[in-house]
Design a protein around this motif. Sequence first.
Motif, PDB file in Angstrom:
ATOM      1  N   VAL A 238       0.925  -1.160  -0.073  1.00 19.73           N
ATOM      2  CA  VAL A 238       0.122  -0.095   0.097  1.00 19.73           C
ATOM      3  C   VAL A 238       0.964   1.207   0.065  1.00 19.73           C
ATOM      4  O   VAL A 238       0.803   2.110  -0.698  1.00 19.73           O
ATOM      5  CB  VAL A 238      -0.949   0.074   1.289  1.00 19.73           C
ATOM      6  N   THR A 239       1.981   1.061   0.791  1.00 16.39           N
ATOM      7  CA  THR A 239       2.930   2.335   0.725  1.00 16.39           C
ATOM      8  C   THR A 239       4.403   1.838   0.713  1.00 16.39           C
ATOM      9  O   THR A 239       4.310   0.515   0.956  1.00 16.39           O
ATOM     10  CB  THR A 239       2.923   3.284   2.159  1.00 16.39           C
ATOM     11  N   SER A 240       5.210   2.502   0.735  1.00 16.99           N
ATOM     12  CA  SER A 240       6.554   2.015   0.558  1.00 16.99           C
ATOM     13  C   SER A 240       7.236   1.268   1.861  1.00 16.99           C
ATOM     14  O   SER A 240       7.942   0.285   1.573  1.00 16.99           O
ATOM     15  CB  SER A 240       7.679   3.326   0.123  1.00 16.99           C
ATOM     16  N   ASN A 241       6.629   1.651   2.955  1.00 19.47           N
ATOM     17  CA  ASN A 241       7.118   1.201   4.284  1.00 19.47           C
ATOM     18  C   ASN A 241       6.124   0.236   4.906  1.00 19.47           C
ATOM     19  O   ASN A 241       6.473   0.005   5.947  1.00 19.47           O
ATOM     20  CB  ASN A 241       7.283   2.375   5.118  1.00 19.47           C
ATOM     21  N   SER A 242       4.959   0.194   4.033  1.00 20.75           N
ATOM     22  CA  SER A 242       3.945  -0.832   4.741  1.00 20.75           C
ATOM     23  C   SER A 242       3.874  -2.186   4.355  1.00 20.75           C
ATOM     24  O   SER A 242       4.409  -2.594   3.173  1.00 20.75           O
ATOM     25  CB  SER A 242       2.663  -0.190   4.263  1.00 20.75           C
ATOM     26  N   SER A 243       3.495  -2.934   5.436  1.00 22.20           N
ATOM     27  CA  SER A 243       3.616  -4.554   5.061  1.00 22.20           C
ATOM     28  C   SER A 243       2.430  -4.904   4.475  1.00 22.20           C
ATOM     29  O   SER A 243       2.118  -6.332   3.907  1.00 22.20           O
ATOM     30  CB  SER A 243       3.932  -5.402   6.435  1.00 22.20           C
ATOM     31  N   GLU A 244       1.233  -3.968   4.689  1.00 17.00           N
ATOM     32  CA  GLU A 244       0.149  -4.145   4.057  1.00 17.00           C
ATOM     33  C   GLU A 244      -0.195  -4.462   2.600  1.00 17.00           C
ATOM     34  O   GLU A 244       0.676  -3.498   2.128  1.00 17.00           O
ATOM     35  CB  GLU A 244      -1.141  -3.363   4.537  1.00 17.00           C
ATOM     36  N   LYS A 245      -0.661  -5.127   1.833  1.00 21.59           N
ATOM     37  CA  LYS A 245      -0.684  -5.220   0.386  1.00 21.59           C
ATOM     38  C   LYS A 245      -1.904  -5.296  -0.246  1.00 21.59           C
ATOM     39  O   LYS A 245      -3.005  -5.717   0.545  1.00 21.59           O
ATOM     40  CB  LYS A 245       0.268  -6.425  -0.305  1.00 21.59           C
ATOM     41  N   GLN A 246      -2.201  -4.980  -1.437  1.00 21.07           N
ATOM     42  CA  GLN A 246      -3.268  -4.909  -2.051  1.00 21.07           C
ATOM     43  C   GLN A 246      -3.195  -5.224  -3.665  1.00 21.07           C
ATOM     44  O   GLN A 246      -2.006  -5.098  -4.187  1.00 21.07           O
ATOM     45  CB  GLN A 246      -4.160  -3.535  -1.964  1.00 21.07           C
ATOM     46  N   TRP A 247      -4.120  -5.843  -4.097  1.00 21.14           N
ATOM     47  CA  TRP A 247      -4.130  -6.221  -5.517  1.00 21.14           C
ATOM     48  C   TRP A 247      -4.554  -5.155  -6.367  1.00 21.14           C
ATOM     49  O   TRP A 247      -5.205  -4.347  -6.355  1.00 21.14           O
ATOM     50  CB  TRP A 247      -5.292  -7.400  -5.784  1.00 21.14           C
ATOM     51  N   VAL A 248      -3.770  -4.864  -7.447  1.00 20.93           N
ATOM     52  CA  VAL A 248      -3.802  -3.541  -8.133  1.00 20.93           C
ATOM     53  C   VAL A 248      -3.712  -4.153  -9.637  1.00 20.93           C
ATOM     54  O   VAL A 248      -2.744  -4.839 -10.129  1.00 20.93           O
ATOM     55  CB  VAL A 248      -2.361  -2.632  -7.992  1.00 20.93           C
ATOM     56  N   ARG A 249      -4.673  -3.510 -10.603  1.00 22.60           N
ATOM     57  CA  ARG A 249      -4.743  -3.815 -11.951  1.00 22.60           C
ATOM     58  C   ARG A 249      -3.679  -2.991 -12.737  1.00 22.60           C
ATOM     59  O   ARG A 249      -3.585  -1.719 -12.395  1.00 22.60           O
ATOM     60  CB  ARG A 249      -6.035  -3.621 -12.568  1.00 22.60           C
TER      61      ARG A 249
END
Length: 656
Positions: A238-249
Amino acid sequence: MGEFKVHRVRFFNYVPSGIRCVAYNNQSNRLAVSRTDGTVEIYNLSANYFQEKFFPGHESRATEALCWANGQRLFSAGLNGEIIEYDLQALNIKYAMDAFGGPIWSMAASPNGSQLLVGCEDGSVKLFQITPDKIQFERNFDRQKRSAIHKMLVDRQYMGVSKRKCIIWGVAFLSDGTVISVDSAGKVQFWDSATGTLVKNHLIANADVQSIAISDQEDSFVVGTAEGTVFHFQLVSVTSNSSEKQWVRTKPFQHHTHDVRAVAHSPIALISGGTDTHLVIRPLMEKVEVKNYDAALRKITFPHRRLVSCAKKKQLLLFQFAHHLELWRLGSTVATGKNGDTLPLSKNADHLLHLKTKGPENIICSCISPCGSWIAYSTAARFFLYRLNYEHDNINLQRVSKMPAFLRSALQILFSEDSTKLFVASNQGSVHVIRLLEGSFKHLHTFQPQSGTVESMCLLAVSPDGNWLAASGTSAGVHVYNVKQLKLHCTVPAYNFPVTALAIAPNINNLVIAHSDQQVFEYSIPDKQYTQWSRTIQKQGFHHLWLQRDTPITHISFHPKRPMHILLHDAYMFCIIDKSLPLPNDKTLLYNPLPPTNESDIIRRRTAHAFKISKKYKPLLFMDLLDERTLVAVERPLDDIIAQLPPPIKKKKFGT
């Protein structure tokens, strides 16, 4: 290059079958492709995407599912309700088993490759255990009405119209419990399997999203739509320092004109295929470490094998289709002209024969003799041989009866130059030698496979004097046989890329071999060693533009009056290699234009090199010399193929 009169043939009305399924094998880096006529093809992605194997189609085998299991084992299933396993060595069907659930629409292997699941028309899912030699039914999962853990309902809205049934065309289950679905309403949806709730929705098309494939790392997936578009999704932070991820087309890709029915995801590329018959491999540039073959976008349309054979003495062409053969006589002209002129025909090409196969199997291979008096072809079940008698414009066709059963499932057929012998390459690794008599035949000898291995012979070449026969298998080996003494003469040293074409030069009996990595070797059969020219070119190396070509050489021939010339072609170029001239280096123009006529001989000699290449004729299915001054080129323009396909989904464009 010299001047030739060229017969430019465009009446081979060949249309490949559409692609129905693709399956990628990460262990062997191979891709299996099934087509709508039941044909299954195997591409070796490590060998420059060469189509190294194929299984011929069948009228009753409409394949709807294809998968690899337990390493190197390949299975398919379809509308006839059967599960088929393929023998990748003998290149035939190992067995077919009825699942007893009606037409099969889907199939998957367990992660460890030990079990096979199929989804049937009757609503059941059947589980099979994969044993060393076969598959064995294990249990049946009937349609669940009340005991399902979760029931996830998709929105019935279909392109703005409600109350219309929405069809789920594909699902993927990730290790973190995420379920991804694609449907007929143009949506890609993400579901939480623990709660059965919709997490995210992507509306990506105004038509069906028909296929989905996930990468092994589950950080990327690809989908294909009925509009011919391929979409790539990636799992990013989600951000450069975040471990959270999301699916992006990411960006969509439009490399198809029709429905994308199947997709696959290799570690370095997105693979797609569909109604327009093209197999498209689009590299993921961030995954490609070395900018070589793997960095190029590829669109594979035609088989990497010959569908055309020629009777030079009678100027005849034999065209191979799935279920019939066509025999044509070339047209002629009495006009003359200068280089580049198109000459009017004084006599048009004649369609002499339409030979339909008997039975439901597709034709595997076919050939016409150099004299034009014999035609042979093979299916999986039978081998056919015909004698042709010409009376003015009429042809009398006589079938040779009682052909031996060991000739069936032949992978390659070749006649000797004098049309007195027939060589048949078996899917069991042997090569049969047949003597042709007036309306009959005699079996002379069978060259057995070496070292007890069963490796299918796919390519044959015979010397013009009929004394030598070269045979290449599905791997890299080439065996040379002495036809007079009926014994093995030598084996060419193994090379780690498959052979795509081979031929034996007249008089000197040098064997020229082309491989899928675009290397060309010349091997002296009498001396049992590579020639000096071949050693020189391997020491210096080929031009980098030659090695970057992405279609394999499919035919090699020689000029009868110029022993230093090697003629060869792929789908997009025709080349004459003049061994008497120096080799081009990387600083030289490989595709050099012809020098102006006012240049001096000194400048001409300074710029000349061994490779003379023409890209005028394409896509090129066949090219060969009819005589020392005449060439025949068989082209199949892609627009002609697209014009014969069903119309694609029309998309509204701006201003229309």
